[in-house]
Write a protein that holds these residues in place. Structure first.
Motif, PDB file in Angstrom:
ATOM      1  N   ALA A  12      -7.274  -8.650   1.070  1.00 61.32           N
ATOM      2  CA  ALA A  12      -6.199  -8.552   2.048  1.00 61.32           C
ATOM      3  C   ALA A  12      -6.680  -7.836   3.313  1.00 61.32           C
ATOM      4  O   ALA A  12      -6.376  -8.254   4.435  1.00 61.32           O
ATOM      5  CB  ALA A  12      -4.998  -7.825   1.445  1.00 61.32           C
ATOM      6  N   ARG A  13      -7.429  -6.756   3.136  1.00 62.37           N
ATOM      7  CA  ARG A  13      -7.960  -6.030   4.294  1.00 62.37           C
ATOM      8  C   ARG A  13      -8.887  -6.929   5.117  1.00 62.37           C
ATOM      9  O   ARG A  13      -8.837  -6.934   6.354  1.00 62.37           O
ATOM     10  CB  ARG A  13      -8.703  -4.781   3.829  1.00 62.37           C
ATOM     11  CG  ARG A  13      -9.173  -3.884   4.967  1.00 62.37           C
ATOM     12  CD  ARG A  13     -10.005  -2.721   4.421  1.00 62.37           C
ATOM     13  NE  ARG A  13      -9.208  -1.850   3.569  1.00 62.37           N
ATOM     14  CZ  ARG A  13      -8.463  -0.848   4.033  1.00 62.37           C
ATOM     15  NH1 ARG A  13      -8.425  -0.597   5.331  1.00 62.37           N
ATOM     16  NH2 ARG A  13      -7.776  -0.087   3.199  1.00 62.37           N
ATOM     17  N   GLN A  43      -2.580 -16.733   7.449  1.00 59.26           N
ATOM     18  CA  GLN A  43      -2.816 -16.211   6.103  1.00 59.26           C
ATOM     19  C   GLN A  43      -1.755 -15.219   5.622  1.00 59.26           C
ATOM     20  O   GLN A  43      -1.932 -14.605   4.565  1.00 59.26           O
ATOM     21  CB  GLN A  43      -4.191 -15.545   6.045  1.00 59.26           C
ATOM     22  CG  GLN A  43      -5.338 -16.531   5.987  1.00 59.26           C
ATOM     23  CD  GLN A  43      -5.378 -17.289   4.677  1.00 59.26           C
ATOM     24  OE1 GLN A  43      -5.470 -16.703   3.611  1.00 59.26           O
ATOM     25  NE2 GLN A  43      -5.314 -18.605   4.752  1.00 59.26           N
ATOM     26  N   GLY A  44      -0.658 -15.059   6.350  1.00 59.73           N
ATOM     27  CA  GLY A  44       0.362 -14.106   5.921  1.00 59.73           C
ATOM     28  C   GLY A  44       0.970 -14.459   4.578  1.00 59.73           C
ATOM     29  O   GLY A  44       0.889 -13.687   3.612  1.00 59.73           O
ATOM     30  N   LEU A  45       1.569 -15.635   4.483  1.00 57.09           N
ATOM     31  CA  LEU A  45       2.149 -16.082   3.221  1.00 57.09           C
ATOM     32  C   LEU A  45       1.068 -16.313   2.173  1.00 57.09           C
ATOM     33  O   LEU A  45       1.249 -15.975   0.992  1.00 57.09           O
ATOM     34  CB  LEU A  45       2.946 -17.367   3.452  1.00 57.09           C
ATOM     35  CG  LEU A  45       3.533 -18.018   2.201  1.00 57.09           C
ATOM     36  CD1 LEU A  45       4.566 -17.109   1.547  1.00 57.09           C
ATOM     37  CD2 LEU A  45       4.169 -19.368   2.544  1.00 57.09           C
ATOM     38  N   CYS A  46      -0.067 -16.870   2.585  1.00 58.54           N
ATOM     39  CA  CYS A  46      -1.140 -17.165   1.630  1.00 58.54           C
ATOM     40  C   CYS A  46      -1.595 -15.906   0.894  1.00 58.54           C
ATOM     41  O   CYS A  46      -1.840 -15.936  -0.322  1.00 58.54           O
ATOM     42  CB  CYS A  46      -2.326 -17.796   2.351  1.00 58.54           C
ATOM     43  SG  CYS A  46      -2.000 -19.421   3.076  1.00 58.54           S
ATOM     44  N   THR A  47      -1.711 -14.804   1.624  1.00 64.18           N
ATOM     45  CA  THR A  47      -2.179 -13.568   1.006  1.00 64.18           C
ATOM     46  C   THR A  47      -1.202 -13.090  -0.059  1.00 64.18           C
ATOM     47  O   THR A  47      -1.596 -12.629  -1.134  1.00 64.18           O
ATOM     48  CB  THR A  47      -2.394 -12.487   2.086  1.00 64.18           C
ATOM     49  OG1 THR A  47      -3.241 -13.015   3.110  1.00 64.18           O
ATOM     50  CG2 THR A  47      -3.055 -11.256   1.495  1.00 64.18           C
ATOM     51  N   GLY A  79       2.817  -9.175  -1.495  1.00 65.64           N
ATOM     52  CA  GLY A  79       3.223  -9.790  -0.241  1.00 65.64           C
ATOM     53  C   GLY A  79       3.381  -8.782   0.881  1.00 65.64           C
ATOM     54  O   GLY A  79       2.625  -7.807   0.985  1.00 65.64           O
ATOM     55  N   ASP A  80       4.389  -9.006   1.735  1.00 59.90           N
ATOM     56  CA  ASP A  80       4.578  -8.162   2.911  1.00 59.90           C
ATOM     57  C   ASP A  80       4.928  -6.721   2.553  1.00 59.90           C
ATOM     58  O   ASP A  80       4.847  -5.841   3.411  1.00 59.90           O
ATOM     59  CB  ASP A  80       5.678  -8.740   3.798  1.00 59.90           C
ATOM     60  CG  ASP A  80       5.213  -9.966   4.576  1.00 59.90           C
ATOM     61  OD1 ASP A  80       4.022 -10.300   4.492  1.00 59.90           O
ATOM     62  OD2 ASP A  80       6.048 -10.597   5.254  1.00 59.90           O
TER      63      ASP A  80
END
Length: 540
Positions: free
Chosen positions: A349-350, A309-313, A297-298
């Protein structure tokens, strides 16, 4: 590994207890990881410094792949009750004229709407309720992790401050789901790689019954003077995001001016649930693992929110790692299996971060003249056949060649892609495909399995599902034909690991992945690990 040592007089006198997995952080990513591990029978303790679910909105969008992950942890029906499908994304100019529209399907290949809007506190409550029902999981609130130490490849010592002072745990693995400011990234010596995006925005969440001009999707206003994002989240819930100028702090009166193109905010029925200022950043950690400590995550990546896509990733991180860690801890799989986590997840993610940055540039870059040119270029591009459908396709990653994805011999092959998830009927019961396959590996075949295919399936603990036993309107058989395959081997995350090409009778590359999963012992006469019996309709 660089350790953050805990200090103080409260060191527990008793021996520190041992647990297979410690998860730092009880946000959606951490709780999802715990639930996925529990499905594989792995016990975990989740340490969370906050004493309750954070009550204010944050993430508001998810895609169909993440809906499939929520299905895997058993909350899909409850989530469906709080989610709202979105029609897609529109790019608007400064006068709110449509530059381009990217529709999203109400039914993606994972079996759910391609985009769904939701309220994060409601999702977190669903996940925490599911966690409370799992005996394999324990949540400790008010527990702030202050130290991680690891001696070589041995277990990890976790030090945290709780209700009884300083306490310790020994864990076979630690998952750092503690966000951008957490302890785990520093503890493993990871540093941020800056992907060159940083802007200050204000986020406004509103509840109102007044008329709001919206199209049931997401609007991105491509105005260099005041870029903005607008979306409907629920029946009476809306979100606006506006980029701030240097030193700007919008007053309540100014907020009403900003939202005026969508709603007459002078109406008394206009409740600001939350207004917060954020700095949107694009970053990725240079390493995601040290020994048995992992970043998710973060803690591992930060993305601007422009493509949702923040949470999705982070949820994809949990799905990718959980089954691999379970196989190593429970079935003695090779440690190299854990190396594939970063190898598979980091490139995706990138890619997502760069796509979000590009979208942000399209919204904010340049002056008025540049914006006019950009509007013309984007509008012209979107008139080219296929461009809109290509830009609006799902963001589920296609994995490249690696230990768990055999070499592709032609474009369009199935290896590394996700198996679609149609509704199927088994024993007069209608269900989604994953609910029939369970949590294990699985073989889906359109032809009678050969003895060697049966041996491979048995060795890896995979039920064999024949497409002609599933009443799915031929969707799976058609998918196999399009990929010129007779059968596929699916990983627990439903990615295609290996393929039986049409007419070949056997998988193509078992020698590359079997040692990583420790299935070579099965060919030496050692019995496979015990597994749950397959569904009644499944042949093996």
């Amino acid at each position: 590994m660089r350790a953050d040592q805990a200090t103080g007089p409260g060191t527990a006198p008793r021996p520190a207890p041992h647990v297979p997995v410690v998860i730092i952080g009880a946000g959606p990513v951490g709780v999802t990881a715990a639930l996925l591990l529990a499905r594989h029978g792995v016990r975990s303790i989740v340490l969370e410094r906050h004493r309750d679910v954070y009550p204010l909105p944050r993430a508001v969008a998810t895609d169909d792949e993440v809906r499939r992950i929520l299905q895997a942890v058993g909350v899909d029906e409850e989530f469906d009750a709080i989610a709202r499908p979105a029609r897609g994304l529109r790019l608007l100019d400064a006068r709110h004229r449509v530059i381009a529209e990217f529709p999203r399907s109400p039914l993606g290949r994972h079996g759910f709407p391609q985009t769904s809007m939701f309220d994060q506190p409601e999702l977190e409550r669903l996940l925490h309720d599911a966690l409370a029902r799992r005996p394999e999981c324990e949540l400790r609130r008010g527990a702030e992790v202050v130290g991680l130490t690891q001696d070589g490849d041995g277990p990890v010592r976790v030090t945290y401050r709780g209700e009884r002072g300083e306490e310790h745990l020994w864990a076979d693995a630690v998952l750092g789901c503690d966000g951008a400011g957490g302890i785990t990234r520093d503890a493993i010596g990871a540093v941020w790689e800056d992907l060159r995006f940083e802007e200050s925005w204000t986020v406004i969440d509103v509840r109102t019954r007044a008329h709001v001009r919206c199209w049931e999707g997401v609007d991105q206003v491509c105005d260099p003077a005041r870029p903005a994002t607008f979306m409907r989240i629920g029946e009476d819930r809306y979100r606006w995001e506006f980029r701030l100028r240097d030193g700007e702090e919008p007053s309540p009166g100014r907020l009403r001016e900003l939202v005026a193109p969508w709603i007459d905010a002078r109406d008394g029925d206009f409740e600001v649930i939350r207004q917060a200022q954020y700095t949107f950043r694009a970053r990725i950690a240079d390493r995601w693992r040290q020994g048995r400590v992992f970043l998710l995550g973060d803690a591992a990546h930060l993305t601007p929110p422009f493509i949702g896509q923040g949470l999705c990733t982070g949820m994809r991180d949990a799905r990718n790692l959980a089954w691999k860690l379970a196989r190593v801890l429970q079935q003695g799989a090779d440690e190299r299996l854990l190396d594939t986590y970063e190898g598979e997840r980091k490139p995706h993610a990138r890619h997502v971060i760069r796509l979000a940055v590009a979208t942000g540039w399209a919204m904010t870059g340049g002056q008025d003249e540049a914006a006019a040119v950009r509007r013309g270029l984007v509008a012209a591009a979107c008139r080219v056949p296929g461009v809109v459908s290509l830009a609006g396709r799902d963001l589920s990653p296609t994995l490249t060649r690696g230990p768990l994805v055999r070499r592709r011999v032609r474009p369009g092959g199935l290896a590394g892609t996700f198996c679609p998830q149609p509704w199927v009927t088994v024993d007069d019961r209608r269900a989604r495909l994953d609910d029939v396959l369970g949590d294990s590996f699985a073989v889906v075949t359109a032809v009678p399995p050969t003895p060697s295919l049966r041996a491979v399936a048995a060795g890896i603990g995979a039920p064999i599902v024949a497409t002609d036993t599933l009443a799915d309107d031929g969707a799976l058989a058609a998918w196999l034909r399009a990929g010129r395959a007779d059968a596929v081997l699916l990983r627990p995350d439903r990615v295609v690991l290996d393929v039986v090409p049409a007419g070949a009778g056997d998988f193509t590359d078992t020698a590359s992945w079997a040692p990583v999963l420790c299935t070579t012992r099965l060919t030496e006469g050692i019995e496979p690990p015990a597994r749950k019996p397959p569904p009644r309709s499944v042949t093996s």
